[in-house]
Design an enzyme around this catalytic site. Structure first.
Site, short mmCIF file in Angstrom:
data_model
loop_
_atom_site.label_atom_id
_atom_site.label_comp_id
_atom_site.label_asym_id
_atom_site.label_seq_id
_atom_site.Cartn_x
_atom_site.Cartn_y
_atom_site.Cartn_z
N ASP A 193 -0.46 1.38 -3.53
CA ASP A 193 -1.10 0.24 -2.90
C ASP A 193 -1.82 0.76 -1.67
O ASP A 193 -1.25 1.52 -0.89
CB ASP A 193 -0.04 -0.80 -2.50
CG ASP A 193 -0.67 -1.98 -1.77
OD1 ASP A 193 -1.55 -2.62 -2.35
OD2 ASP A 193 -0.27 -2.22 -0.62
N ASP B 136 4.30 -1.88 0.19
CA ASP B 136 5.09 -2.37 1.32
C ASP B 136 5.01 -3.88 1.48
O ASP B 136 5.65 -4.44 2.36
CB ASP B 136 4.64 -1.71 2.63
CG ASP B 136 3.19 -2.04 2.99
OD1 ASP B 136 2.50 -2.63 2.13
OD2 ASP B 136 2.76 -1.73 4.11
N THR C 271 -3.13 -0.62 1.23
CA THR C 271 -2.69 -1.04 2.56
C THR C 271 -1.25 -0.62 2.80
O THR C 271 -0.36 -0.93 2.03
CB THR C 271 -2.81 -2.57 2.71
OG1 THR C 271 -4.14 -2.96 2.38
CG2 THR C 271 -2.48 -2.99 4.12
#
Length: 825
Positions: free
Chosen positions: A336, A581, A338
């Site tokens: 991912d 996250d 970000t």
């Protein structure tokens, strides 16, 4: 859902989603009922006195933060094993019928088991200390004040606040809801978020994907619905491991071979041969003990445990031990963007008014939007930092309706009463979601995305339900908010590492695909130019798998799509790791073979991930991969040593039974051989660096070398023994025959060790040489000769034994090379 969607009673309106299993699980405690606050009132929580009273009653969330095995369980698991039982019985027998040197194998097992207990205890302490560091602390209201407490300090009736990414840690009933959306997929399997209103139940194990609120705890501790599941999920365990299951399979077959062979050997030595009873018992035990690869299980556990300690020093929490092994087998890593490739923070580089909008007015809208969300995401936080409340001396407008950001919608929104009394409603989110295809503004945005910039669109919408499916229809583009993401300084080097290791990297993000591709390109990701907008992703699993293999960067991906992408890759035989996250990563993290979460990530992601990087550094992953490769590669090597011994022990026993001769070895001989050719070198080899990529089919890879090696060793040893039986006669003949057979077996076993120790380094050569020197010392030191009953008689037979061993070594080389060519590396 929006604030005004609640009716005055606080009850759920018809048509809202409310699974039956959730209703049933959230009944209030019948003995100590929990008082819920009236709808529309802020719950102040319990008083300090009420908390103390409930703690005294035992109404506390007493589920352990981490369910690692206790010291008693560790001792029990290491001591009370099937093979320890067999060896223990044989050891007791030997203590009564033979000299102490024939009982050495028992002391070796005691030492090995002690080492295993100590190492697992060290690993437990490391895991528990890291778990405390990474423990999420829910915000609880007490005495009207919100404060963070440990999960195990929550008591019945506590009011617990919720925000995006927060996991529901106990069962409860919603007291306040502000556009609260909860994902219950980990409990119900239903991927769609559930809208929650005051009075609705929430279950432990679910997590918040949007909005906020608070709930009152109605069931705590082990009574909570998901407490037992959560406890099992974080248990110190070695299950679901190809390595462990492979060793279990091998041990099962070994047991099947060992039982009939041992029975035949007992009958042969005690009934057929009319020898001294104690000597017959000793030689029978000497034939049974080496069949058991007792050190293999121990060494595997030690290797895993030491791996946990090593990674713990790098602030990497391994929540399930097989994750070390699993990540070493990974061939696709889904990232991912970000929080993984970029840091969580962003900076506004520019605000471009559209359609003649007044710049000062746009700034006021952004300032008010920042004030509308008590739990802003990274993008909104950047806006708050740039346009803080009270900036320019202007107060934020009054919020009449608010809709937090949702990764499924790709936008957030709010409605205001402006200072002059007029009303306005706004959406802030992905331009390609809020604007129709072909809008000329998209061309301008595309140019910004190609530079790796993130662009949000601020659009004015008619007043109405902001969370309605058609909320964006008729919107008026007002401004572009251009944000720059902060790249992680260690991301480029980590991507390079995976490329060198032939691990494919896929960047999966909810952001614009072109923008994500530009960021990946800056970091040197191979294939970063191959981008795909997930809204054009085929839904057919096979076609999706093809698209996943052909592209490296994917944008505008929904949480459910992330999950589908992982499944599509797995359907093609890939071992997939997923890092993330945020709450939008939870489903994919859960379904991936290995889930990796950042320590600063949401509580939900940390709960489902097998590996948590507490230092929030993506650069720690190569260390985990390297540790996994070390464990798998080295255990595969040493397993060949252990199982070669098992094979030649079984074959020697069968040859002895068929030939009706005395078993050539006493336990002391095989203890000496096992220590020098397996035990000591295996310990060093198991902990050595190893960067070989993990390969599947552990059992096949081990047995294809162990079987020919064991057959050759048994044949060479028995040939020497038979020749010696015809050469020696008279008193002391059996001891001379045993010594010659021991010499052959040692030399052949040493050659197997020499092959396994390749490629040679200075310490590997030193290790093999030291083992050979140890055996030579036993042969030349008189008291050691007597202790181990080893004395080479004459010169003819010893040199014959050496010649047979040399021939066996040549056969070993040929067989290993043939196996390598025939069955692959």
């Amino acid at each position: 859902m929006t604030q005004r969607a609640l009716d005055s009673s606080g009850e759920q309106t018809p048509g809202s989603s409310r699974p039956a299993m959730i209703d049933a699980g959230a009944e209030l405690d019948p003995v100590h009922p929990v008082d819920l606050p009236p709808s529309g009132h802020r719950a102040t929580g319990l008083t300090t006195a009420e908390v103390a009273e409930r703690v005294a009653r035992g109404e506390v969330n007493d589920v352990p933060v981490r369910s690692s095995r206790s010291l008693t369980e560790i001792v029990r698991a290491n001591v009370f094993t099937r093979f320890n039982l067999i060896i223990g019985v044989l050891w007791v027998i030997m203590l009564f019928v033979a000299p102490i040197q024939d009982s050495l194998f028992g002391f070796v097992i005691v030492a090995n088991t002690g080492i295993g207990i100590i190492q697992e205890w060290r690993a437990k302490r490391t895991l528990d200390s890291l778990a405390v560091i990474g423990e999420a602390k829910p915000t609880v209201r007490r005495d009207g004040v919100a404060a963070e407490v440990s999960t195990h300090e929550i008591v019945l009736g506590d009011v617990i606040e919720l925000g995006p990414g927060d996991k529901v840690v106990v069962d409860g009933t919603v007291a306040e809801a502000d556009s609260l959306e909860v994902d219950e997929s980990l409990l119900t399997g239903e991927a769609d978020p559930v809208l929650k209103r005051p009075g609705d139940p929430v279950m432990s194990g679910s997590f918040v994907v949007a909005g906020g609120g608070a709930f009152t705890a109605t069931k705590v501790g082990r009574e909570a619905y998901a407490a037992q599941l959560a406890e099992e999920a974080s248990r110190f365990t070695l299950v679901h491991s190809e390595l462990r299951s492979g060793i279990s399979t091998i041990l099962k077959y070994v047991t099947w071979m060992m039982v009939p062979t041992a029975i035949g050997l007992i009958i042969s030595q005690l009934v057929v041969k009319d020898n001294n009873f104690k000597d017959s018992v000793a030689r029978t035990v000497g034939g049974i003990v080496p069949m058991i690869p007792e050190g293999l299980v121990l060494l595997t556990s030690v290797a895993f445990a030491i791996g946990v300690v090593r990674l713990g020093r790098k602030q990497c929490l391994v929540q399930e031990l097989p994750a070390i092994e699993g990540l070493a087998r990974v061939d696709v890593v889904c990232l991912d963007k970000t929080g993984t490739l970029t840091e969580g923070g962003m900076d506004i580089t520019e605000v471009r008014p559209l359609n003649g909008s007044d710049e000062a007015y746009v700034h006021q809208v952004l300032r008010s939007l920042g004030s509308s969300d008590p739990r802003p995401n990274a993008s909104l936080q950047a806006i708050i930092d740039a346009y803080p409340a009270g900036g320019d001396g202007k107060a934020a407008w009054t919020v009449t309706e608010a809709m937090p950001f949702s990764s499924a919608r790709k936008y957030s929104g709010a409605a205001f009463t402006e200072t002059d009394g007029t009303s306005s409603a706004w959406l802030l989110g992905a331009p390609d979601v809020l604007l129709p295809e072909g809008d000329p503004t998209l061309d301008e945005i595309e140019h910004l995305n190609e530079q790796g910039l993130r662009v949000l669109l601020l659009a004015r919408v008619p007043s109405g339900e902001l969370d309605a499916p058609d909320a964006a229809e008729g919107d008026v583009p007002t401004a572009l908010v251009v944000l720059e993401q902060r790249l992680r300084p260690d991301a480029a080097e980590t991507l390079k590492y995976f490329a060198q290791q032939n691990v494919a990297t896929k960047v999966i993000s909810g952001d614009n695909a072109v923008s994500v591709g530009a960021v990946a390109g800056k970091l040197g990701l191979a294939g970063a130019e191959n981008t795909l907008d997930a809204r054009r992703m085929p839904t057919d699993p096979d076609e999706m798998a093809t698209a996943m293999e052909q592209n490296a960067v994917f944008g505008r991906v929904t949480p459910q799509q992330k999950r589908d992408m992982v499944a599509a890759l797995q359907s093609r035989g890939h071992t997939v790791a997923m890092t993330g996250d945020g709450v939008n990563d939870v489903l994919a993290l859960k379904d991936a073979d290995i889930g990796v979460s950042m320590g600063s990530g949401s509580e939900a992601t940390r709960a489902v991930a097998q590996i948590v990087l507490l230092n929030n550094s993506f650069a720690t992953l190569p260390s985990v991969v390297a540790e996994g490769r070390r464990v798998i590669g080295n255990i595969t090597r040493v397993a060949t040593l252990f199982l070669t011994k098992t094979v030649y022990s079984v074959l020697l026993a069968i040859l002895v039974v068929c030939s009706q001769v005395e078993y050539p070895f006493l336990p002391r001989h095989l203890t000496l051989l096992a220590t020098l050719t397996i035990g000591v070198p295996a310990f060093f080899l198991a902990l050595a660096p190893n960067k070989e990529r993990a390969q599947p089919h552990f059992v096949r890879r081990v047995m294809r070398y162990a079987i020919p090696s064991g057959v050759i060793a048994a044949a060479a040893t028995f040939t020497t023994y038979l020749i010696a039986r015809h050469h020696y006669s008279g008193p002391g003949a059996l001891e001379a025959e045993t010594s010659a057979a021991t010499l052959t077996l040692f030399l052949v076993a040493m050659w197997v060790l020499a092959i396994i120790a390749r490629p040679y380094t200075w310490w590997r050569i030193g290790l093999v040489a030291a083992m050979g020197l140890g055996f030579l010392i036993v042969l030349v030191v008189p008291w050691l000769q007597d202790f181990f009953a080893l004395k080479l008689v004459g010169t003819t037979l010893p040199w014959t034994a050496v010649g047979i061993a040399v021939a066996a070594a040549a056969l070993l080389e040929l067989s290993w090379r043939w196996v390598g060519r025939r069955f692959g590396a």
